[in-house]
Write a protein that holds these residues in place. Structure first.
Motif: not given
Length: 427
Positions: A344-348, A225-226, A285-289
């Motif tokens: 969640x948002x492109x506001x970042x 998880x770089x 696009x990442x899916x972290x558990x």
């Protein structure tokens, strides 16, 4: 030195007393003596290293013609010579920095050469990582036994190379967690320098080498998880900036403050990297558990650095006014929130760009208050770098891009002209 020539005349005229004249002479004598000692140390260390390398090259020329027994003797000869020199220094010359640093430097490289030669003679298996680790472990006691700051600097370089080799340059990469334990071993010597020789060149070199080594080696903990390492690095750069803002460092010349320079430049560099939208698109696009993330070494590194810098921020600013707070130091808190928002948002990416612009403006304002052209131009360079990044990142028309560059260039001219005019009017 002209003052020394004028001392008899000043005494005769009654301007100074004999005691004052003696104090002035003693001051210049000690000043010249310290310069001479520094040169002796530098040339002594260089001489020891060059002699050792020269001997190795001479032997290497005839290496294939030597028998195995002769090769073994030759392999241990530099090591024995270095040990005898250090023994002589411990008994007779312990208070001589030149002798101490020169002999220890020679022994440091002799240990490495002996390990390499014996391994080659007897075909002992092992990679670069194990060689570096063995070399550094054997040399570590010399730092304290010989009170050698040169060895401390060489040791820091060696363990940094070891960590980089193990985690960056080897495939498959292996853990280099021993680096952190070895680095902790150097800190008592660093503290002794701070207590006894805070203004020495050795202290200045350590002020650069230690934070630079940590910056290089922190990335070695990255595995799966770089992306979380951005949090760790933002916290690290904030911590370095806060350390560099301590009274001890702010009283020194800016170029001697490796902590503050690396902390500031590192933060700006990361902000500019993250001002591009590509990183945030990939992050979404990442899916972290959660159960996997909280045990990941990247998360642990991020948590530890964030907690550490948070504690330092609290200790430094708990009794200070809000206007004394430095935005670079506390950005790690804001970035954690922006990083979570980035899932969640492109506001970042908009917030990152806004922060860089605001930061550049605040640096310019701070430089204007201090009447410091260097700080003002640094802030302008931050804004210029942001404009250049947007030049390659957006679909803006060439006219609008040109207007952006003209605006920043005009800002450089106006700010410098205003500062110089202000200085001339005050002068």
């Amino acid at each position: 030195m002209n003052l020394l020539k004028d001392l008899p005349e000043l005494k005769k005229a009654g301007v100074i007393t004999q005691e004052t004249a003696d104090n002035i002479q003693a001051y210049y004598k000690s000043k010249n003596g310290s310069s001479t000692n520094r040169l002796l140390i530098v040339f002594g260390v260089l001489g020891a290293v060059l002699v050792g390398l020269g001997i190795m090259l001479i032997v290497a020329h005839n290496w294939d013609e030597l028998s195995r027994g002769t090769k073994t003797i030759v392999a241990f000869l530099p090591l024995l010579t270095g040990q005898l020199l250090c023994g002589y220094v411990l008994i007779k010359r312990l208070n001589s920095v030149t002798w101490r640093e020169s002999a220890t430097s020679f022994l440091f490289f002799s240990i490495g050469a002996s390990i390499a030669l014996v391994s080659q003679i007897y075909n002992i298996p092992g990679g670069t990582g194990s060689f570096l680790l063995t070399w550094m472990l054997l040399c570590f006691p010399l730092i304290y036994l010989m009170r050698s700051s040169i060895t401390s600097l060489l040791f820091i370089s060696g363990i940094t190379y070891y960590a980089s080799h193990q985690s960056y340059w080897s495939y498959p990469s292996s853990d280099s967690y021993l680096y952190w334990l070895l680095l902790l071993g150097v800190l008592p010597h660093y503290y002794q320098l701070y207590m006894k020789k805070p203004e020495s060149n050795y202290m200045i070199f350590h002020n650069w080498m230690i934070p630079l080594s940590v910056v290089i080696s922190l990335g070695t903990v990255a595995k799966e998880t770089e992306e979380l390492m951005f949090i760790a690095y933002f916290s690290l750069f904030g911590l370095l900036f806060l350390i560099g803002n301590l009274d001890f460092f702010t009283q020194q010349k800016s170029r001697n403050n490796g902590y503050k320079i690396l902390g500031s430049l590192g933060t700006i560099a990361l902000l500019l990297i993250l001002s591009f939208n590509g990183f945030w698109e990939n992050l979404r696009k990442e899916h972290f558990l959660l159960r996997e993330v909280i045990v990941a070494p990247e998360f642990i590194a991020s948590a530890l650095t964030s907690l550490l810098v948070g504690a330092v921020v609290y200790l430094q600013y708990k009794n200070k006014a809000l206007n004394e707070y430095m935005p670079i130091a506390g950005f790690f808190i804001l970035f954690i929130l922006i990083f979570i928002l980035g899932f969640f948002s492109p506001m970042a990416v908009i917030l990152i760009n806004s922060y860089v612009l605001a930061l550049g403006t605040l640096i310019i304002s701070n430089g204007a208050k201090k009447d410091h052209l260097g700080i003002v131009n640094y802030g302008l360079l931050v804004i210029t770098a942001l404009v250049i990044c947007r030049f390659f990142d957006t679909n803006l028309s060439f006219v609008l891009r040109g207007i952006m560059f003209v605006s920043v260039g005009t800002g450089f001219f106006v700010a410098n002209y205003w500062m110089l005019k202000k200085r001339n009017s005050n002068g």
